[in-house]
Motif scaffolding. Sequence first.
Motif, PDB file in Angstrom:
ATOM      1  N   ASP A 244       0.816  -1.222   0.000  1.00  7.12           N
ATOM      2  CA  ASP A 244       0.000   0.000   0.000  1.00  7.12           C
ATOM      3  C   ASP A 244       0.849   1.273   0.000  1.00  7.12           C
ATOM      4  O   ASP A 244       0.327   2.356   0.285  1.00  7.12           O
TER       5      ASP A 244
ATOM      6  N   LYS B 212       1.627   6.292   2.430  1.00  4.47           N
ATOM      7  CA  LYS B 212       0.742   5.132   2.536  1.00  4.47           C
ATOM      8  C   LYS B 212      -0.628   5.418   1.938  1.00  4.47           C
ATOM      9  O   LYS B 212      -1.300   6.378   2.335  1.00  4.47           O
TER      10      LYS B 212
ATOM     11  N   LYS C 199      -4.473   3.379   0.805  1.00  2.94           N
ATOM     12  CA  LYS C 199      -5.361   2.519   1.589  1.00  2.94           C
ATOM     13  C   LYS C 199      -5.447   1.103   1.027  1.00  2.94           C
ATOM     14  O   LYS C 199      -6.177   0.267   1.548  1.00  2.94           O
ATOM     15  N   ASP C 200      -4.702   0.822  -0.057  1.00  4.15           N
ATOM     16  CA  ASP C 200      -4.678  -0.520  -0.644  1.00  4.15           C
ATOM     17  C   ASP C 200      -3.459  -0.611  -1.558  1.00  4.15           C
ATOM     18  O   ASP C 200      -2.682   0.345  -1.682  1.00  4.15           O
ATOM     19  N   ASP C 201      -3.314  -1.750  -2.239  1.00  6.55           N
ATOM     20  CA  ASP C 201      -2.170  -1.976  -3.120  1.00  6.55           C
ATOM     21  C   ASP C 201      -2.019  -0.847  -4.140  1.00  6.55           C
ATOM     22  O   ASP C 201      -3.013  -0.374  -4.705  1.00  6.55           O
TER      23      ASP C 201
ATOM     24  N   SER D 124      -4.169   3.360  -7.037  1.00  7.78           N
ATOM     25  CA  SER D 124      -4.274   2.302  -6.040  1.00  7.78           C
ATOM     26  C   SER D 124      -5.563   1.503  -6.211  1.00  7.78           C
ATOM     27  O   SER D 124      -6.525   1.969  -6.823  1.00  7.78           O
ATOM     28  N   TRP D 125      -5.546   0.318  -5.606  1.00 12.73           N
ATOM     29  CA  TRP D 125      -6.770  -0.481  -5.579  1.00 12.73           C
ATOM     30  C   TRP D 125      -7.723  -0.010  -4.484  1.00 12.73           C
ATOM     31  O   TRP D 125      -8.723  -0.669  -4.210  1.00 12.73           O
ATOM     32  N   ASP D 126      -7.442   1.133  -3.880  1.00 12.96           N
ATOM     33  CA  ASP D 126      -8.446   1.779  -3.044  1.00 12.96           C
ATOM     34  C   ASP D 126      -9.295   2.727  -3.892  1.00 12.96           C
ATOM     35  O   ASP D 126     -10.010   3.582  -3.351  1.00 12.96           O
ATOM     36  N   ASP D 127      -9.198   2.581  -5.222  1.00 12.19           N
ATOM     37  CA  ASP D 127      -9.971   3.337  -6.217  1.00 12.19           C
ATOM     38  C   ASP D 127      -9.496   4.770  -6.397  1.00 12.19           C
ATOM     39  O   ASP D 127     -10.145   5.555  -7.095  1.00 12.19           O
TER      40      ASP D 127
ATOM     41  N   ASN E 177     -10.926  -0.135  -8.854  1.00 11.69           N
ATOM     42  CA  ASN E 177      -9.489  -0.347  -8.752  1.00 11.69           C
ATOM     43  C   ASN E 177      -8.764   0.286  -9.937  1.00 11.69           C
ATOM     44  O   ASN E 177      -9.199   0.160 -11.082  1.00 11.69           O
TER      45      ASN E 177
END
Length: 485
Positions: free
Chosen positions: A265, A281, A283-285, A302-305, A325
């Motif tokens: 992340d 940082k 919130k996801d990959d 990121s995959w936190d959209d 994503n």
Amino acid sequence: MTLSLFFCLISGAEAADSHALDSGDVNLSELKAFDLLCKCETWGIVNTVSLSSTGNYLVAGGFDRNVSLFDSRGTQLWNYKTEDIVYTVSISSDGSRIVAGSNDKKVYFFNRQGDLLWSHKTGGNINSVAVSSNGLYVAAGGEDGKVYFMNSAGKLLWSFDSEAAVRSIAISRDGTYVAVGNANNYVYLFDSEGKTIWNRKTGSLINCVSMTPYAYYVAAGGSNYNVYLFDRKGEFSWMNNPGYWVSSVSLTTNGAYLAAGSFDDMIYLFNRTGGKIWDYKAKDDVYAVEISADSSFIAAGSWDDTLYVLNMDGEELWNYNCGGNINSLDVSRDSTTIAVGSDAGAVYLFERNPTAFALLLGDESFLPEETTKETDTSLAEKTIKPIEEETAVTGGVENKVEDAPATSSSVSGNPKTGENPGSEELPTEESSLKLLEKFDSIKFPAALLLGALAGTVFFLKRRLVKYHEKNDENLEDLEEKDIRE
């Protein structure tokens, strides 16, 4: 008349100063560094996007099996359906040539009008393609482990069997160099004739490669959590262990800084010696990162959209939720446009807000000039001043880097670019003519102003001389008077 012109000139300069950057009471947290230009619906997961140099054209590919071209207004100019998922696309600097790779084991080559100029059948699904800035050369690699190098006519100039799936490919601006990362833990650098400049074995499969415009530096990211940096000679500059699987790497145009996105992340920035400058940082990959060509910001998906835009100090300038994503992003070479591919079945196109950007960065050079986007041309990059380099930090799993054993290669043809890979790009003949036309249009007023200024200086100088002469005469009279007294 001379004095009038002079004072008009001074007044104009004062008026220009009144437009100087002044944040005043502006709330910087409310400024939007980028504005949404358009949302281009594709109705399928978007895997890959690529922008022309000024963002006038955008190509995308995804699960809908289509290769689609859009303009900067979001109008779909055309789409072409392949026989399987499209995982990779690339567009030339002026948007005139588009290359795509599909899971149908083919490389496709189009012109801007959407005509399929040729396709090339390979032995496996295509994972990565890249086209040179001038659209003359194409590099591709896929699951069959082979690197393919073709010209714009579709002729295979050479191929190389790396004996493991090719995961990522990068090409230099002029097509002189090709960098390759594969699943057999190797990073390669080839020249345009298919000669292996160097090959290095790392401690893990290579997910991503990136290079400076003329391959003076090559960066790679691996699945053993390491980021690698090599120079043109293949010397192993450094390796750093950011903490997890590295999905994406990007270099500044001068190779002074390297950004990496990771599945922990995190977004990282390193200097040339491997010192970690900062981390940020999400919130996801983090699947995609890119440093703008002018080195003013870093875009990350990121995959936190979320699309994140950070400055070079690691501070968030702005973010935007893309509804799904983010698998891919691209920054135009003029650094004004960002394209993002989302699982939400759309491509988002953003344009830099120059006034907000200038205020956020405290730099007036981002304020707009009276220009419009008409054509994509070769653009010179602004480089950032390197900060004080830190001691290299190495670590991670299997730090050893080895030379790869000799492997098979077949070469045909001898492409010649006629360009100097180590030099900055020079203006084209067309741009030079336009520059001369602009000079012709302003040289008479400029000459008039210079003449007026010169006349004014001469006039003031004469007045000053006479003033001093008069003072000297008065001083002499006083001295004579004192002597008599």
